[in-house]
Motif scaffolding. Structure first.
Motif, PDB file in Angstrom:
ATOM      1  N   ARG A   2      34.254 114.305 -28.650  1.00 51.84           N
ATOM      2  CA  ARG A   2      33.112 113.805 -27.886  1.00 51.84           C
ATOM      3  C   ARG A   2      33.644 112.844 -26.836  1.00 51.84           C
ATOM      4  O   ARG A   2      34.408 111.921 -27.161  1.00 51.84           O
ATOM      5  N   VAL A   3      33.247 113.058 -25.593  1.00 46.11           N
ATOM      6  CA  VAL A   3      33.753 112.279 -24.465  1.00 46.11           C
ATOM      7  C   VAL A   3      32.662 111.326 -23.989  1.00 46.11           C
ATOM      8  O   VAL A   3      31.542 111.752 -23.680  1.00 46.11           O
ATOM      9  N   TYR A   4      33.006 110.048 -23.906  1.00 48.71           N
ATOM     10  CA  TYR A   4      32.091 108.995 -23.462  1.00 48.71           C
ATOM     11  C   TYR A   4      32.588 108.471 -22.110  1.00 48.71           C
ATOM     12  O   TYR A   4      33.664 107.874 -22.042  1.00 48.71           O
TER      13      TYR A   4
ATOM     14  N   SER B 203      34.190  98.211 -21.973  1.00 44.59           N
ATOM     15  CA  SER B 203      35.552  98.225 -21.426  1.00 44.59           C
ATOM     16  C   SER B 203      35.665  98.951 -20.089  1.00 44.59           C
ATOM     17  O   SER B 203      36.615  98.718 -19.339  1.00 44.59           O
ATOM     18  N   GLY B 204      34.719  99.848 -19.802  1.00 45.86           N
ATOM     19  CA  GLY B 204      34.840 100.706 -18.624  1.00 45.86           C
ATOM     20  C   GLY B 204      35.773 101.882 -18.828  1.00 45.86           C
ATOM     21  O   GLY B 204      35.973 102.696 -17.930  1.00 45.86           O
ATOM     22  N   ALA B 205      36.349 101.999 -20.017  1.00 46.06           N
ATOM     23  CA  ALA B 205      37.277 103.089 -20.312  1.00 46.06           C
ATOM     24  C   ALA B 205      36.510 104.335 -20.737  1.00 46.06           C
ATOM     25  O   ALA B 205      35.402 104.262 -21.274  1.00 46.06           O
ATOM     26  N   VAL B 206      37.110 105.483 -20.519  1.00 46.01           N
ATOM     27  CA  VAL B 206      36.617 106.719 -21.105  1.00 46.01           C
ATOM     28  C   VAL B 206      37.117 106.782 -22.550  1.00 46.01           C
ATOM     29  O   VAL B 206      38.294 106.520 -22.816  1.00 46.01           O
ATOM     30  N   ILE B 207      36.230 107.100 -23.471  1.00 51.03           N
ATOM     31  CA  ILE B 207      36.587 107.234 -24.877  1.00 51.03           C
ATOM     32  C   ILE B 207      36.503 108.711 -25.260  1.00 51.03           C
ATOM     33  O   ILE B 207      35.484 109.364 -25.003  1.00 51.03           O
ATOM     34  N   VAL B 208      37.553 109.224 -25.855  1.00 50.69           N
ATOM     35  CA  VAL B 208      37.562 110.584 -26.403  1.00 50.69           C
ATOM     36  C   VAL B 208      37.651 110.448 -27.916  1.00 50.69           C
ATOM     37  O   VAL B 208      38.681 110.038 -28.454  1.00 50.69           O
ATOM     38  N   SER B 209      36.550 110.756 -28.607  1.00 52.45           N
ATOM     39  CA  SER B 209      36.486 110.625 -30.062  1.00 52.45           C
ATOM     40  C   SER B 209      36.831 111.960 -30.695  1.00 52.45           C
ATOM     41  O   SER B 209      36.221 112.989 -30.379  1.00 52.45           O
TER      42      SER B 209
ATOM     43  N   ASP C 273      30.048 116.836 -25.789  1.00 54.61           N
ATOM     44  CA  ASP C 273      30.994 117.397 -26.743  1.00 54.61           C
ATOM     45  C   ASP C 273      31.758 118.547 -26.099  1.00 54.61           C
ATOM     46  O   ASP C 273      31.199 119.318 -25.320  1.00 54.61           O
ATOM     47  N   THR C 274      33.047 118.622 -26.443  1.00 51.77           N
ATOM     48  CA  THR C 274      33.871 119.720 -25.968  1.00 51.77           C
ATOM     49  C   THR C 274      34.957 119.970 -27.018  1.00 51.77           C
ATOM     50  O   THR C 274      34.893 119.442 -28.124  1.00 51.77           O
ATOM     51  N   VAL C 275      35.918 120.812 -26.661  1.00 51.23           N
ATOM     52  CA  VAL C 275      37.013 121.124 -27.577  1.00 51.23           C
ATOM     53  C   VAL C 275      38.333 120.797 -26.890  1.00 51.23           C
ATOM     54  O   VAL C 275      38.565 121.216 -25.737  1.00 51.23           O
TER      55      VAL C 275
END
Length: 292
Positions: free
Chosen positions: A57-59, A98-104, A48-50
């Motif tokens: 939340r970064v995956y 997907s191999g993608a980075v997800i930013v929720s 988690d970040t801002v």
């Protein structure tokens, strides 16, 4: 009562979920009912970040990789409930597949923060994601916006506001027309978990001019220049016809738009243990991975 074309498995789930779900009008009860599902799969990096003042939340399924797509995810919940935890499993699965980075994005919720608070948060997270993409091992030119239900609305609105910054939009059963005038609202507005009464109440809490394109994207006067689009819909959903209409308009405007209509399921099926949910998630992940 509307015509029922749910599969038997979907009908059993729908009835069980409906029995324990509060009616519209009680924000506290609805938020209490929006609990996370089973834990998601383990992955290399979740933190988690801002982002420009918005919690995210970064995956990251493969830290150290380069040039990957990045998807900014906006969760559903009628703009009034849900958050990072309720959609954690879905974001993990999409990132891994997907191999993608997800930013929720944990955008501000109504009614405490009515429109345009959520749309402004959504744009802020997109801008942050574009600027941080290289540091996250992603290509700034491969940033997409995505979301389910009200989050799909936010993804569509963000695309209308900054189409030049977006490589694609993924919209899962999004509300796109606050007038709620489509035929599926009548056909599936009762007895299919997500009711027309709930949707009308969500729109009331969210606020804004119902004819403004940044509230109701279906009212946008011109969709020319829209990026690559995937619209995922449930056949037995009050919001089905809005999604179909938006897909037609995007295609007429020259966008590369694909609509995937899943039969026999209801609003929210993405996160449910149904074959259609697994198929839809796999298709969404493949679409993300193919972001040009």
């Amino acid at each position: 009562m509307s015509t029922d074309s749910l599969s038997p498995a979907a009908r059993r789930l729908c009835d069980a979920m409906t029995a324990g779900f509060p009616g519209p009008g009680d924000v506290t009860a609805l938020r209490a009912a929006a609990v996370p599902g089973p834990p998601g799969p383990e992955m290399a990096s979740v933190y988690d970040t801002v982002a420009a003042g918005v919690p995210v939340r970064v995956y990251d399924p493969a830290p150290g990789a380069e040039g990957r797509p990045l998807a900014v995810w906006f969760h559903g919940g009628g703009w009034v409930m849900c958050g990072l935890d309720t959609h954690d499993r879905l974001c993990r699965e999409l990132a891994l597949a997907s191999g993608a980075v997800i930013v929720s994005a944990d955008y501000r919720l109504a009614p405490e923060h009515p429109w345009p608070a959520a749309t402004d948060d959504a744009l802020s997270v997109l801008l942050w994601a574009r600027s941080e993409a290289p540091a996250l091992g992603c290509d700034p030119g491969r940033v997409v916006v995505a979301g389910d239900s009200s989050g799909g609305n936010l993804a569509a609105v963000t695309t209308l506001r900054a189409p030049e910054l977006i490589a694609g939009q993924l919209l899962a059963y999004p509300p796109l027309d606050a007038s709620m005038g489509s035929g599926s609202v009548t056909t599936y507005g009762r007895g299919h978990f997500h009711t027309a009464a709930h949707m009308a109440w969500y729109w009331d809490q969210y606020g804004g001019d119902p004819t403004h394109p940044h509230v109701s994207p279906l009212w946008a006067p011109d969709l020319a220049g829209s990026p690559r689009t995937l619209i995922v819909l449930a056949d037995c959903d009050p919001l089905r016809d809005e999604g179909l209409a938006y897909g037609r308009r995007l295609g007429e405007a020259g966008a590369d738009c694909e609509v995937r209509l899943h039969p026999g399921v209801f609003h929210g099926f993405l996160g449910l243990p149904l074959p259609a949910g697994a198929a839809a998630r796999a298709g969404m992940a493949a679409w993300l991975a193919a972001t040009p």
